[in-house]
Structure formats: C-alpha cells, structure tokens
Enzyme design. Sequence first.
Site, PDB file in Angstrom:
ATOM      1  N   HIS A 186       5.868   8.046  11.087  1.00  0.00           N
ATOM      2  CA  HIS A 186       5.310   7.818   9.753  1.00  0.00           C
ATOM      3  C   HIS A 186       4.767   9.157   9.262  1.00  0.00           C
ATOM      4  O   HIS A 186       3.567   9.353   9.143  1.00  0.00           O
ATOM      5  CB  HIS A 186       4.197   6.764   9.852  1.00  0.00           C
ATOM      6  CG  HIS A 186       3.792   6.157   8.539  1.00  0.00           C
ATOM      7  ND1 HIS A 186       4.317   6.561   7.322  1.00  0.00           N
ATOM      8  CD2 HIS A 186       2.915   5.159   8.243  1.00  0.00           C
ATOM      9  CE1 HIS A 186       3.759   5.861   6.359  1.00  0.00           C
ATOM     10  NE2 HIS A 186       2.928   5.003   6.879  1.00  0.00           N
ATOM     11  N   ARG A 242       0.813  -1.203   0.000  1.00  0.00           N
ATOM     12  CA  ARG A 242       0.000   0.000   0.000  1.00  0.00           C
ATOM     13  C   ARG A 242       0.862   1.276   0.000  1.00  0.00           C
ATOM     14  O   ARG A 242       0.732   2.131  -0.878  1.00  0.00           O
ATOM     15  CB  ARG A 242      -0.871  -0.057   1.254  1.00  0.00           C
ATOM     16  CG  ARG A 242      -1.704   1.136   1.562  1.00  0.00           C
ATOM     17  CD  ARG A 242      -2.371   0.915   2.911  1.00  0.00           C
ATOM     18  NE  ARG A 242      -3.470  -0.025   2.797  1.00  0.00           N
ATOM     19  CZ  ARG A 242      -4.756   0.364   2.684  1.00  0.00           C
ATOM     20  NH1 ARG A 242      -5.075   1.635   2.676  1.00  0.00           N
ATOM     21  NH2 ARG A 242      -5.683  -0.541   2.596  1.00  0.00           N
ATOM     22  N   THR A 243       1.765   1.374   0.955  1.00  0.00           N
ATOM     23  CA  THR A 243       2.593   2.577   1.056  1.00  0.00           C
ATOM     24  C   THR A 243       3.586   2.651  -0.103  1.00  0.00           C
ATOM     25  O   THR A 243       3.815   3.706  -0.688  1.00  0.00           O
ATOM     26  CB  THR A 243       3.333   2.601   2.404  1.00  0.00           C
ATOM     27  OG1 THR A 243       2.379   2.508   3.450  1.00  0.00           O
ATOM     28  CG2 THR A 243       4.132   3.875   2.578  1.00  0.00           C
ATOM     29  N   ARG A 302      11.414   2.302   4.481  1.00  0.00           N
ATOM     30  CA  ARG A 302      10.622   1.698   5.553  1.00  0.00           C
ATOM     31  C   ARG A 302      11.510   0.649   6.217  1.00  0.00           C
ATOM     32  O   ARG A 302      12.126  -0.169   5.536  1.00  0.00           O
ATOM     33  CB  ARG A 302       9.364   1.047   5.011  1.00  0.00           C
ATOM     34  CG  ARG A 302       8.686   0.159   6.078  1.00  0.00           C
ATOM     35  CD  ARG A 302       7.252  -0.128   5.819  1.00  0.00           C
ATOM     36  NE  ARG A 302       6.438   1.066   5.974  1.00  0.00           N
ATOM     37  CZ  ARG A 302       5.115   1.047   6.099  1.00  0.00           C
ATOM     38  NH1 ARG A 302       4.448  -0.094   6.075  1.00  0.00           N
ATOM     39  NH2 ARG A 302       4.435   2.163   6.221  1.00  0.00           N
ATOM     40  N   LYS A 326      22.501 -11.729   1.803  1.00  0.00           N
ATOM     41  CA  LYS A 326      23.890 -12.167   1.774  1.00  0.00           C
ATOM     42  C   LYS A 326      24.704 -11.502   2.874  1.00  0.00           C
ATOM     43  O   LYS A 326      25.910 -11.607   2.906  1.00  0.00           O
ATOM     44  CB  LYS A 326      24.513 -11.840   0.415  1.00  0.00           C
ATOM     45  CG  LYS A 326      23.895 -12.564  -0.760  1.00  0.00           C
ATOM     46  CD  LYS A 326      24.711 -12.285  -2.019  1.00  0.00           C
ATOM     47  CE  LYS A 326      24.007 -12.766  -3.279  1.00  0.00           C
ATOM     48  NZ  LYS A 326      24.641 -12.226  -4.490  1.00  0.00           N
TER      49      LYS A 326
END
Lengths: 311, 311, 311
Positions: free
Chosen positions: C135, C57-58, C107, C85
């Site tokens: 946020h 969504r974001t 994020r 890795k």
Amino acid sequence: MAERRHLLDVDDLDREDMERVLDTARSFSEVLHRPIKKVPSLRGKTVVNLFYESSTRTRMSFEVAAKRLSADVLNFNVSTSSVEKGESFKDTALTLEAMGVDAVVVRHPVAGAPWLLRQWLQAAILNAGDGMHAHPTQALLDLFTMQERLGELQGRTIAFVGDILHSRVARSGIKACRAMGMKVLAVAPPTLLPPVALEGVVTGSDLDDVIPHCDVLYMLRIQMERQKEGRFPSLEEYTRLYQLNMQRLGKARPQVVVMHPGPMNRGVEIAAEVADAPHAAITAQVSAGVAIRMAVLFLLLGGSEGGEKVA
Amino acid sequence: MAERRHLLDVDDLDREDMERVLDTARSFSEVLHRPIKKVPSLRGKTVVNLFYESSTRTRMSFEVAAKRLSADVLNFNVSTSSVEKGESFKDTALTLEAMGVDAVVVRHPVAGAPWLLRQWLQAAILNAGDGMHAHPTQALLDLFTMQERLGELQGRTIAFVGDILHSRVARSGIKACRAMGMKVLAVAPPTLLPPVALEGVVTGSDLDDVIPHCDVLYMLRIQMERQKEGRFPSLEEYTRLYQLNMQRLGKARPQVVVMHPGPMNRGVEIAAEVADAPHAAITAQVSAGVAIRMAVLFLLLGGSEGGEKVA
Amino acid sequence: MAERRHLLDVDDLDREDMERVLDTARSFSEVLHRPIKKVPSLRGKTVVNLFYESSTRTRMSFEVAAKRLSADVLNFNVSTSSVEKGESFKDTALTLEAMGVDAVVVRHPVAGAPWLLRQWLQAAILNAGDGMHAHPTQALLDLFTMQERLGELQGRTIAFVGDILHSRVARSGIKACRAMGMKVLAVAPPTLLPPVALEGVVTGSDLDDVIPHCDVLYMLRIQMERQKEGRFPSLEEYTRLYQLNMQRLGKARPQVVVMHPGPMNRGVEIAAEVADAPHAAITAQVSAGVAIRMAVLFLLLGGSEGGEKVA
C-alpha cells in the site's frame, strides 16, 4: 446569511435571510434557462454528499446545484463505506474534513446528527434531512415554488395533509410558512398528528372541510410501513379519506396550488390525474430545488465577495 | 441529424445520418489521441445516465464521452434510487427533466422504454439498450470499427454468431449493416434464431460452412442462463459447434475481422487465443464506443452551431 | 520518478524518489490551503479508480486528489460491474485502457494484481492496496506526516503495533521507514507476527517494554475476524495487552507521534482519549493522503514538463 456558516433548520434564518435565499435562487433560476447552465462561483470548492439514508432525488439535486456552481462533488454513501467497518460518525466526519471539503451535505436517520457535525467540523454543514426532524432546503424550495405561483405569501393559507407526525418536510415547512406570515393547517388521521399541538398551527382530521379555504394543498408521502405500526387502519380507508382526487380538487379554490415533496405514491395520497393537473407544482418544486440549493451553497461558501458573480 | 433530437434505434438514421455520425466520431477519435483529451463543446450541459440494468462498461463509455465534451454527468442507478420507494418510471423521468438535464442516456430491461421517455421529456433521449430490442450506439461503434479495418463496407459480408434471438446488439447491428449495404448472415443453433426470418438476413446453423465467406465474424455473448431455459443442450456442445477457435479462424479470410460486444466469456463463444489474435478488433470497439458516443452527444446537444468546435 | 510510469510498491522508489514525492506533496499541501484548491495540471487526463474491495476512504482520497489536479475521475466498483458477468480481470483492464484512461488506481484482494495490470496496460498503474501485500501511497503519506511532526526522520524510532502479519500498511510502511533511515520495531502477539523475521526489523510482543523508546507509535487496525481464526485469544485480552491507552501514552516520550491508518476501532487498538489527544496525527495523515496522491498522480502523469505548474 453572509456571516452564517451552516443551514441546519429554517430556525437558523430570520425572514430577511429567507428573502435573501429566495432572491438569490431567483437569479440562479435564470442561469438555469441559459444554454450554458453554469457559473464559476464555487470553482475549487469541494462539496461532499454524506448520505446515511439513500435518496437519489435529494442527492442529485445537491449534486446538480454544486456542479452548476463549478464546485467538485464527492458522493459518500454509507452502504459502500467504511462505516460498515465500524467507524464512528465523528471519525468519518473528521476524515472528510481532513480531506479539505468545504461543505458537508448530510442526510442521517437520527434527528440532530447535523448539529453534531457542526460541533466537530469547520466546513459548512447543510442539513439534507435528519430523522423526522428537519429538512430546511425542502422548506425553502417550497416557499420559492409558492411565490412563483402565488406571488406574495403573507396571509395565504396552506394545509399540510398526511403523516404530519413523522414528517421532517412538514416540520420544517410549517416553520418556514409561519415565518413568511402564512396561515398553516395540518390535516391527518388523529394517529398521524403530533400529540402536542404545533405552535400556531390549526390541526384537524377532516380534509373535505379544509379544502375550500386553502391556497396551497401540500400532500405528504405515506410511508406504507406506518400501516403495520397501526397508525392508520388500511390503505383503502386512508385513500378514501385523505387522497387528493379530482372530486376534492373540484371543491378547492380555482388557483389552488397542489404540492408534494416526492416521490409520489400515485393513487394513494394523490390521484394520478391530480398529479398531472395544471394545479400541481410538483415538477416546479424539483426545479426550485436546484435553484435553492445553488443559492444556499453560494451564500454559505462564496457569498461575501461573490454576490455579483451570479448575474 | 442536426434536426433530430433523439437516438432510439438505428432506424432513426438514414445512411447519410450514419455517415455524419461516423465522420464526427472520426474527428473526435483524433482528439482522443491528443495529450489533452478534452474539448469544451458541451460545457454547461448535463447528461444523466439512467440505468435500470447495471452495465459498468456502457455507463462508463457514455460517462467518458460526456466528460471529454466538458459536460457534467450524473449517474442514476436504480438499485440506490427512489425507484425502490415505488416511484413510477414517468415520475423519475419528469424529476430528472425538472432538474434541467439536457440528455438522458437510458438503459432499461423493458423493450420500448426509451420511446416512453421521448413522449414525456424535452431532453434528448439516447437508448443505451432496451430489453432484447435495440442498442444503437453499439451498432454505430461496430460500423466505425469495421470501417477502420476494412474501409468501404458496401458489399462486405458479416456473420452474427450466437444468441441472435435475445440479442439487442444483433438486432440493431443487423439493421445498421444492411443500411450500409453489407451482406448479413445470422448463425446460431435453431433454438437461438428468431422464429420469423429477419428481413434480408440469411440464417443458418453451420458455422464452419459460413466462415470462409465472411469479412467480419461477430461473436455474440452467450448468456449462461439460456441453457437452463433449454435453449441449447450444453455448454460443451455449444462450444464445440459455435466457439470461434484458432482452428476455425484458420479457415477464415486472412483479413477477417473478429468482433465481440463484450464482456467476453473466454473459452465459450470465443477462444482466448482468438480474443488476443491480431484479427480481433474487440478493444478497438471499446475505443470506437467513446468516439461514437461523443459524436452522438455532440450532434444531439450542440451540433447545429458547433461543428467547428470539434477540430 | 519522471521516467517511472507506475507506483506499485515503495521498492519502486529509491530515497531520492521518495524525497521528490514528499517535496512535491509539500507544494500541493500549500495549494490545499488556498481559497481555490485546484490547479490545472492534469486537465484532459482521465483517472479510473478500479476497486475490487470497497474502501470509501482511499477511493475518495484519490478522487479528491485527481479532481484538484483538474483530471476527470471514473469510479469502477466491482459490485456494480460486468465482473459479475464473469469478465476476466485482464479484459476489464483492457477495456478501461481502450476507453483512453491515463491512470488506473487499483485496489484488489489478491496480492500482485497491480503487477499484472502493468504487464497488460500502457496507462500508469497506482497500487491502492493489494491483498496483504503493499500500500505504497499509505507509506508515503505516513512519511509525510512524520516529517511534518518530527522533521528529519533519519535515526528516529517507529513501532508498528498490532496485526503485522496481515497488514499491507505495515509491510509497505516498514520498507519506507527503513529507506528513510529509521529504526523499525514490530510489536504484536506472536500469532500476529510474520513467521519469518522481517529484514532489519526488531520484533517483540511486549508493548510496555517498547513504548518509552519510540518517536512514533503506529497502531494498526484489528480485523475482528482474526479472532475467529484463533489468531488472538479474545478482544479483552488483546485490548489489555496492546491497546494504546492514556496510561501507556503517559510512559511515552513527550513528543511521541501516534498514528493509525484508519478506520479506527476506538476502544480496541486505540483508546478514544488517545485518538483525540494532541499526540495523535490521524487526521493529519488523511490530509497528507490527498497531498501525496496529488504528487504521485502529478509526477506519473504530468511531471516531466509540468513541475512549475504546481506553484
């Protein structure tokens, strides 16, 4: 189709509509042979691929088509999405619409899912395959490919061979072929035929019997898991009775067109030599897919004012 | 390279070809310092990243390069693809070509896979790493980075340090450095050196011995799983003997260039302080990667008529 | 904000800055209603979505926003990246910067991660959610949505309802609402309230008590796993006491605005009927998200010389 807003199944289209899609696809097919394979028709439009089943092939075909029309493309795959967090199909759809998408290309394991989207959204809905139900752009690209090879389709004979019962490719394909005036046969083991006869379709289980009478042999993909369900006795048995191999191809008409929706199980429903033979139009189907999806996106999203932009 | 259509390994290029790629990359490198880091050279072309091994770093570098040339980019990752459904490598490739892609950037765990694609496809093939075999754009970006730091490379000395045996970076890098007239050393535990001597390469196992004579120290990434295979005794032992740390760096030439293909294991093959020291050209390699990949895509796809479009 | 280069939390912005973002978003919101929803403001810029938590969504909201400004967008998801890795966060960041990206939308599950990026990189950093911390674009889009519904926000009352303790949406939202002069309430079971009182916020645990006094009811998403942690007794209990249902909505002010950051658990924190009621501004929040993210990207990357390009 100028006034239509969705493509959910081939039933949405009458023969004139289909011809219009096919003609538009033919124009775009020429664009695809230019050095710069791009037209500005859908600049500023956003197309989202909302895929609840993974299908790189179909998703990429729509993605290429949209990009060649200069649209922006978003890919929304369920496995990495908030659907995992329990969001409903409706809320996911409303969220996409609220982001301002112009078209939703949807693939969903549940038959009918695109019809739900149509109720909820203003955006154009394109069905990219719903359950065992429908796959209209596949049917249209198949018509396109057959026209390229055979010219006029009226009166021609096509046999769909294989898992008719579970196949959305066959379901939409049969409708489309019938609408174009073709004679349609369905050939499969009895357990892979629909329990109720399909309207206007001659069904049977003997492939060798049918081959000499066909202009098109359409080999469906075998889902290996159907064997576990007891739908057919064994892969060896299926292959022996229903594989299109060189020997069977030798009994077909010389100009017969061999088709397959991909991905192929070489050595199962189709022998490798047949897949590579000049009769096979399988990569031509892929190319047709891009042209058809460009045409459908163009007609649904930009068609009214933009017909001349194609050329 | 105007008449070449593919980049499979650095063997494909003679020294003049390499210089041409490096010069073109230098022009693009300037574009990357403009406010609008984009040129229209490959508008309407489609590049597909066909990755059978995940590598965000290399995939993104090619993606950025293609987008800065205004090409459309498709990402095809195996894990989400119909390859799972058993489609052959060949059929996947033919499907992409039928969609009209102009270039296929391929990474594959099997050595030689890109050469198969060249047989099957008309599109330009760019090898982005095949098994333990080749990684030509890495070799070219390494040359670019060394030229930026050192100027003329003829007669300079480079030591590749670490897992030479399994490294496609070393294999292509050694060829490229030799083609530019560099002296090449390979330093590793005996178990990580190739069993047969590499042509024109001096091999050894004593890093401390070699360091004072080098213009470039090229530290290879250690694959932790090699330890399980018994290729080296322990991580501590490896680190003690082969890590480039500040003490060892102190014994190198003052202008020595430290390189690494990434991703680094800080504290294993390279100490964190060395990775952050001014000698390290590791982020410069990443920047060079975008410029080199722009150059290669440009020369393969649009080079003949479009040389002036770069400026 | 012209001289600011990052958006890490709403603390970075004074009220004038916020008004500027909101005004710019309002201009872009108009662009989004045009047939061609695209402006050339950020052509040649590259935005990378660096997501260490999956959030379709974001990520899509930022992707749509960047594309509508004509920027190129790269998606970098941890699950398919070299982070597996063992590459460090810093090296991943430096690699992206070396590729020439202009903005990093990040994020990350760890609070404070975007502040580390700011230390390491020259690129603009946009916090798209860090741990339970902040946020900011969510807070800004919530202000935008409230202004659309209520006009002037000064003196209005908002209640955040639900898991205040773990919510970055609440944390940034509370700061933003307070900066705009709103009265802020926080309503939750005592175990889901912060142990130390939030400055200027009235906390309580009785939703029914609070409802009649609010202009905005902001329902937070319940994370089902909190129940296992013993943070609330049972889903039934939570639903009984804290779900916004039609009966509770009936006791609210007639013009009350119902908000939710999505994805919703219909039937848990919000009843399906409420989610679909005219009071709900939930899809409006999604639309606002695109406009706000366009505004923030525009102001951070192209704002100084380009204000007139919006119109």
